[in-house]
Design an enzyme around this catalytic site. Structure first.
Site, PDB file in Angstrom:
ATOM      1  CG  ASP A 280      33.813  15.556  40.303  1.00 55.92           C
ATOM      2  OD1 ASP A 280      33.387  15.284  41.440  1.00 55.92           O
ATOM      3  OD2 ASP A 280      34.537  16.537  40.043  1.00 55.92           O
TER       4      ASP A 280
ATOM      5  CG  HIS B 242      37.231  12.334  41.849  1.00 53.18           C
ATOM      6  ND1 HIS B 242      36.215  11.564  42.330  1.00 53.18           N
ATOM      7  CD2 HIS B 242      36.823  13.616  42.005  1.00 53.18           C
ATOM      8  CE1 HIS B 242      35.230  12.331  42.756  1.00 53.18           C
ATOM      9  NE2 HIS B 242      35.566  13.585  42.581  1.00 53.18           N
TER      10      HIS B 242
ATOM     11  CG  HIS C 298      31.816  13.641  45.729  1.00 52.42           C
ATOM     12  ND1 HIS C 298      30.968  13.957  44.685  1.00 52.42           N
ATOM     13  CD2 HIS C 298      33.055  14.001  45.304  1.00 52.42           C
ATOM     14  CE1 HIS C 298      31.661  14.483  43.698  1.00 52.42           C
ATOM     15  NE2 HIS C 298      32.928  14.522  44.046  1.00 52.42           N
TER      16      HIS C 298
ATOM     17  CD  GLU D 281      42.814  20.625  44.363  1.00 55.81           C
ATOM     18  OE1 GLU D 281      43.864  20.018  44.069  1.00 55.81           O
ATOM     19  OE2 GLU D 281      42.618  21.811  44.069  1.00 55.81           O
ATOM     20  CG  ASP D 282      39.101  17.997  48.407  1.00 51.61           C
ATOM     21  OD1 ASP D 282      39.632  19.104  48.176  1.00 51.61           O
ATOM     22  OD2 ASP D 282      38.056  17.622  47.869  1.00 51.61           O
TER      23      ASP D 282
ATOM     24  CG  ASP E  77       2.737  19.798  21.277  1.00 50.29           C
ATOM     25  OD1 ASP E  77       2.767  19.171  20.205  1.00 50.29           O
ATOM     26  OD2 ASP E  77       1.919  20.698  21.536  1.00 50.29           O
TER      27      ASP E  77
HETATM   28 MN    MN Z   1      34.732  15.452  43.161  1.00 54.63          MN
END
Ligand code: MN
Length: 720
Positions: free
Chosen positions: A139, A72, A48, A76-77, A260
């Site tokens: 992200d 990034h 990711h 957090e993880d 169109d």
């Molecule tokens: Mn992320």
């Protein structure tokens, strides 16, 4: 999955000076940090951040942003700390990672549509550096591309709505058209899969019916422009299913033919060529009325520049042409990201209309080095606002410096009036605390609470201030009325009369007052005295000839100057042990009375303040013995009622109880000099009363008399 060397190659292709070693270190660091973690797709988690970095290389962002993209999700993880990131990758990367991490914690919980704009502002305010927003958008784009792997349908839906309401409009606002369209279309697929499928079907049908129509149109257009000496590159671009759907909904149009749903981009070399190409197109083909727009002379707010026109073009197909230069095209697709690429490449850009974007560009124009530009690309637009949340997740926007009381009034006037405390991010905090971006604010209310005048010192919103002032005015007025009425009651009783409303009504005109309450208030404030009122009601009936003392409600403690002998004198009060020539006051906190054990506190500017020995205030001077002065009373027993004692009462809220109260005090030879209701309910009044007495023994008598009164629930001497 992009490989390590591919990522480095991509960055170096547009930024040869990129820090290759740092990129490699970030790659290895993030891969190790995420370890065996996996995504919902089953892929290693590290795929990711790597994909996010890959997306950002398309926008040719700087090396620090690419490193941030790789890192990034580590805070957090994983176990990684910000400190560690700072140590390994420096302050700039740490700040960017911190910014992206903070944005990730925001969840758009509210289902109120009108909140979306506030959330967008909030996200912008949180992305102090525009690169934070770019990384966040990349992200989000990768998360949306892999959204279908998430098994929980509610979570998928929430993320899709957030993308549609918050992130796609943000991408548009900073001019990233391509990003915006992809985000919208991915969200559309989640939120309304049936509608999207039916549009795809329709597009397929039109494509089959049209055969190689697009190629034929492009070829003929290129020939037409070339015949007139204009070198143009033409792209036919199909609209996304979502933008087709959006047009169908808002413009109420159907789609008849492939042209169109196509936009033909005519890319030419110079600005002048744009207008030449326009002339050629309008000369060669009939113009579709009302479709012409010149966004080159008047760019869109997000910096978009292009000429739009509609013609009945090759084979009489109605087509839309978007004529622009290559630079305008890059900006139209990549927005703010494109602006700084151009600067790095040395090309000049014209300032677009959008204020903050222009500010960014101004900095860009004047910065000597690209790094300096990036340093200064703070989003200044919302610096004067803070964004806070209710416990339900509603967003409240306040001016910077606002407090929980401002917040409470912003939620609802009633909430403000009744607020007694606050929890900020789950912790009890003082009501005067300054709120910060992202704070979750819970207001604790009580039915018994009323606005406090002290709030006025720290609230900053007009609404809060107006409500508090209004309330304080009304309350003060009520207190003046009660005090005035009590004083008049007592004065009339001393003359042997009962005060009646009718008697007061008869003299309203004399004093130019509209209502009895107004008259009482005038007495309470001290503009009128009881003698004048009594004489107006009963002319010539007055027995007592001494002047009534009018004590305004807000009377300050009396200050007296000492004589030369080292004793304090004034109103017959003497204190032994004073310093000659020094001013003396009786403390307002404890109201010392003759008989109380007392102490003097010397302070610069105020002289000596006399406190009772048990006053709480003395604690403030515990470490400053030089301020203490040994003093004692020097009073003969016949001294007049020259001292003010303060009592705290709870009185039944029944008719006549205040009258009983003032009668009981008068009978004990006390004189009310000040009265303040501190709280009131259906059952009780609570109040503070200042009574002029001789000494502490006298006050004790008054208190005893009051305790005997059935209407009076409790009485005690007030402390502090
Ligand atoms: Mn992320």
């Amino acid at each position: 999955m992009i490989r390590q060397f591919e990522l480095v190659e991509k960055v170096k292709s547009y930024d040869p000076g990129a820090d290759e070693k740092a990129l490699n270190r970030a790659y290895v660091f993030a891969m190790k940090a995420h370890g065996a973690q996996t995504r919902a797709s089953g892929d290693p988690y590290f795929s990711h951040p790597l994909e996010v970095a890959g997306i950002l290389t398309l926008f040719k962002v700087d090396c620090a942003s690419i490193i941030t993209a790789l890192l990034h999700d580590t805070i957090e993880d994983t176990d990684t700390t910000l400190k560690e990131v700072k140590k390994r990758f420096g302050k700039e990367v740490a700040q960017l990672v911190d910014g992206v991490t903070k944005l990730s914690r925001i969840e758009f919980q509210s289902d109120h549509a009108q909140q979306a704009e506030n959330f967008r502002k909030f996200v912008l305010a949180m992305s102090e550096d525009i690169r934070v927003l770019l990384i966040k958008l990349a992200d989000r784009l990768h998360n949306m591309r892999t959204l279908h792997y998430i098994s929980n349908p509610n979570k998928r839906r929430r993320i899709a709505m957030e993308t549609m309401d918050i992130y796609a409009p943000l991408a548009e606002r900073i001019g990233m058209q391509e990003m915006k369209q992809e985000l919208e279309d991915l969200a559309f697929g989640e939120l309304n899969p049936d509608a999207r499928k039916s549009i795809l079907k329709r597009l397929d049908f039109l494509r089959q019916k049209g055969g190689n129509l697009i190629e034929r149109i492009i070829a003929e257009l290129e020939r037409t422009f070339a015949d007139h000496g204009i070198k143009a590159t033409i792209y036919g671009r199909e609209k996304t299913p979502y933008s087709v759907w959006d047009k169908m909904q808002h413009k109420d149009v159907g789609f008849e033919q492939l042209s169109d749903i196509m936009a033909f981009r005519v890319i030419v070399e110079t600005r002048e060529d744009c207008y030449l190409a326009l002339g050629v197109a309008h000369g060669a083909y009939p113009v579709v009325p009302y479709r012409f727009k010149d966004h080159i002379s008047t760019p869109k707010p997000n910096g978009y520049r292009s000429i739009h026109t509609g013609v009945f073009g090759p084979e009489r197909h109605r087509i839309e042409l978007q004529i622009r230069t290559a630079e305008m095209h890059e900006i139209a697709e990549h927005g703010v990201a494109a602006h700084w690429n151009y600067k790095q490449g040395g090309a000049a850009t014209e300032g677009p209309q959008y204020r903050w974007l222009r500010e960014l560009l101004d900095i860009l124009e004047h910065a000597q080095e690209p790094e300096e530009f990036l340093e200064h690309t703070k989003l200044e637009m919302f610096k004067d606002q803070v964004f806070c949340f209710t416990p339900r997740g509603d967003l409240i926007t306040l001016p910077r410096g606002a407090t929980p009381v401002d917040f409470a009034y912003a939620v609802h006037s009633e909430v403000g009036d009744k607020c007694v405390g606050t929890k900020i991010n789950g912790r009890m905090m003082p009501l005067r605390s300054e709120l910060r971006n992202g704070d979750q604010v819970e207001i604790i209310t009580s039915k018994a609470q009323t606005p406090s005048p002290t709030w006025e010192r720290f609230v900053i919103t007009g609404k809060a201030r107006a409500r508090i002032r209004r309330f304080v005015r009304i309350q003060e007025q009520e207190e003046y009325i009660k005090l005035g009425r009590a004083m008049l009651d007592q004065a009339f009783l001393e003359e042997g009369y009962n005060l009646t409303n009718k008697a007061l009504k008869n003299v309203l005109k004399v004093f130019n007052q509209a209502h009895q309450d107004d008259l009482c208030a005038e007495v309470g404030v001290g503009n009128l005295n009881c003698r004048e009122v009594f004489e107006a009601v009963y002319p010539g009936q007055r027995k007592k000839k001494t002047d009534d003392k009018v004590v305004p409600l807000r009377a300050k403690g009396r200050s007296v100057l000492n004589d030369e002998q080292g004793g304090g004198k004034g109103d017959g009060i003497s204190i032994r042990g004073m310093i000659p020539g020094m001013a003396m006051h009786f403390a307002e906190c404890c109201h010392p009375l003759p008989g109380d054990r007392i102490v003097g506190i010397v302070t610069t500017g105020k002289g000596v303040t006399i406190h009772t020995i048990d006053c709480d205030t003395l604690g403030d001077f515990a470490d400053a013995p030089e301020h203490w002065l040994d003093v004692s009373w020097d009073i003969d027993s016949n001294s007049p009622n020259a001292h003010v004692g303060r009592i705290h009462l709870t009185v039944l809220n029944v008719p006549g109880s205040l009258g009983d109260l003032s009668t009981a005090i008068a009978k004990s030879d006390g004189n009310i000099s000040n009265l303040r209701i501190t709280s009131r309910s259906k059952q009780f009044f609570e109040m503070l009363i200042d009574i002029e007495v001789r000494d502490v023994k006298h006050l004790t008598h008054v208190i005893a008399a009051l305790r005997a009164d059935p209407a009076i629930n409790s009485v005690e001497r007030a402390r502090g």
